[in-house]
Design an enzyme around this catalytic site. Structure first.
Site, short mmCIF file in Angstrom:
data_model
loop_
_atom_site.label_atom_id
_atom_site.label_comp_id
_atom_site.label_asym_id
_atom_site.label_seq_id
_atom_site.Cartn_x
_atom_site.Cartn_y
_atom_site.Cartn_z
N HIS A 225 -6.45 -7.24 -0.45
CA HIS A 225 -6.53 -5.80 -0.71
C HIS A 225 -5.69 -5.44 -1.94
O HIS A 225 -4.60 -5.98 -2.12
CB HIS A 225 -6.03 -5.00 0.49
CG HIS A 225 -6.76 -5.30 1.76
ND1 HIS A 225 -6.31 -6.24 2.66
CD2 HIS A 225 -7.90 -4.79 2.27
CE1 HIS A 225 -7.16 -6.29 3.68
NE2 HIS A 225 -8.12 -5.43 3.46
N ASP B 289 -2.86 -10.76 -2.31
CA ASP B 289 -3.44 -10.20 -1.08
C ASP B 289 -4.88 -9.79 -1.37
O ASP B 289 -5.21 -9.36 -2.48
CB ASP B 289 -2.63 -8.99 -0.64
CG ASP B 289 -2.98 -8.49 0.75
OD1 ASP B 289 -2.22 -8.74 1.68
OD2 ASP B 289 -4.05 -7.84 0.88
N HIS C 165 0.81 -1.22 0.00
CA HIS C 165 0.00 0.00 0.00
C HIS C 165 0.85 1.28 0.00
O HIS C 165 0.31 2.36 -0.24
CB HIS C 165 -0.93 0.04 1.21
CG HIS C 165 -2.01 -1.00 1.19
ND1 HIS C 165 -2.83 -1.20 0.11
CD2 HIS C 165 -2.39 -1.90 2.14
CE1 HIS C 165 -3.67 -2.19 0.38
NE2 HIS C 165 -3.43 -2.63 1.59
#
Length: 335
Positions: A161, A159, A122
């Site tokens: 996300h 993942d 992220h």
């Protein structure tokens, strides 16, 4: 497998109620304790110069000062402590080690897996977010590109996300292909099918946002029908798997339904895809917040490389997954 691991990554303290804790690494180590062919390497940490290859220099300095002052809440979700600076550099260094080991020939039972934290996918060029400070997979990929060790790297992110940071860093680059399967509508809200890259990177981004309830058959369908042909055309020198385990059916913060066996099947598929392109293969830890499901998932990746044959998936993909995959193929020009 050989695992990159460092005690320095335990010094990133996030507090009692935070899901991204040092217990994640401890649980993985306990699970691997009695497995065959497990090796650990404490690789050198990345330097600030290494991470500045993908992160803005002012952000790197700001983070160092923030940690030296004792840390705190960078944002609502992302917590730093005094030990976070060294842990983040170490986590990036472990990812870089895994990529370099792979490209230098480590494969089979020697396939490298970086067990670093904090995670990275992220983290964007100019800020930390989503538990992530430095984008470990991006640092690893860029370090090999910068010294001309490789020409093209593929990063596949399973993942739950979307790895907005990895996508953002390489969105206009033709040197890195980014592919992601993730849950639709959850943090960070990016990763739509229409996001395929710009400029030199046009066609080098693949996003499969699958609805809640997606499981093994759905992930495998996207891998087989979209990712495999896309990477076959891209022909990478190195494949890095951003390996989060929070798509597991029992993970506490997602609604996808991947089983432990599903991670074995995906590992097997990714190994075949890398072999078909004669590409090196490395794994970098991302999320996964149920300690048992995280440790079981990492163990299953290891066991797959240790010779265990995955049990075939008997179910078929959901109709929505087929539609998303068909759209992906159209967007990326896959015949």
């Amino acid at each position: 497998m050989q695992f990159g691991y460092s005690e320095a990554c335990l010094e990133h303290e996030t507090g009692e109620r935070h899901p991204e804790t040092a217990d994640r690494l401890r649980a993985i180590r306990r699970s691997l304790k009695h497995k065959h062919h497990v090796e650990y390497t404490d690789a050198p940490a990345a330097t600030p110069e290494d991470v500045r290859a993908v992160h803005d220099g002012s952000y790197v300095l700001e983070l160092e000062d923030f940690c030296e002052d004792g840390g705190g809440n960078w944002d609502r979700d992302t917590v730093a402590s005094e030990g976070t600076w060294e842990a983040a550099l170490q986590s990036a260094g472990l990812a870089r080690w895994a990529a370099r080991e792979a490209i230098e020939g480590a494969s089979g039972r020697e396939t490298p897996f970086s067990l670093g934290r904090p995670p990275g996918h992220h983290a964007v060029a100019r800020k930390a977010m989503g538990f992530c400070f430095f984008n470990n997979a991006a640092v690893a990929a860029q370090s090999l590109l910068d010294d001309d060790t490789v020409e093209r790297v593929a990063i596949f992110d399973w993942d739950v996300h979307h790895g907005n940071g990895t996508q953002d860093i390489f969105y206009d680059s033709g040197s890195v292909f980014y592919g992601s399967i993730h849950e639709e509508g959850i943090y960070p809200g990016s990763g739509e099918v229409e996001e395929t890259g710009t400029g030199d990177g046009e066609g080098s981004t693949l996003n499969a946002p699958l609805p809640a309830g997606a499981g093994d058959a759905d992930y495998l369908h996207v891998i087989d029908d979209a990712l495999d042909p896309a990477l076959g055309a891209y022909d990478p020198d190195l494949v890095i798997v951003s390996a989060g385990f929070d798509a597991h059916e029992h993970d506490p913060i997602s609604r996808h339904r991947v089983t432990t066996e599903g991670y074995a099947l995906m590992t097997d598929r990714l190994r075949d895809i890398a072999d078909a392109s004669d590409a090196a293969l490395a794994f970098v830890l991302e999320g996964g917040y149920g300690l048992d499901t995280l440790s079981d998932g990492v163990s299953m990746v290891h066991e797959t490389f240790d010779g265990r044959d995955p049990i075939p998936c008997e179910n078929g993909p959901d109709e929505s997954t087929v539609e998303i995959t068909d759209e992906l193929r159209s967007k990326l020009g896959i015949e």
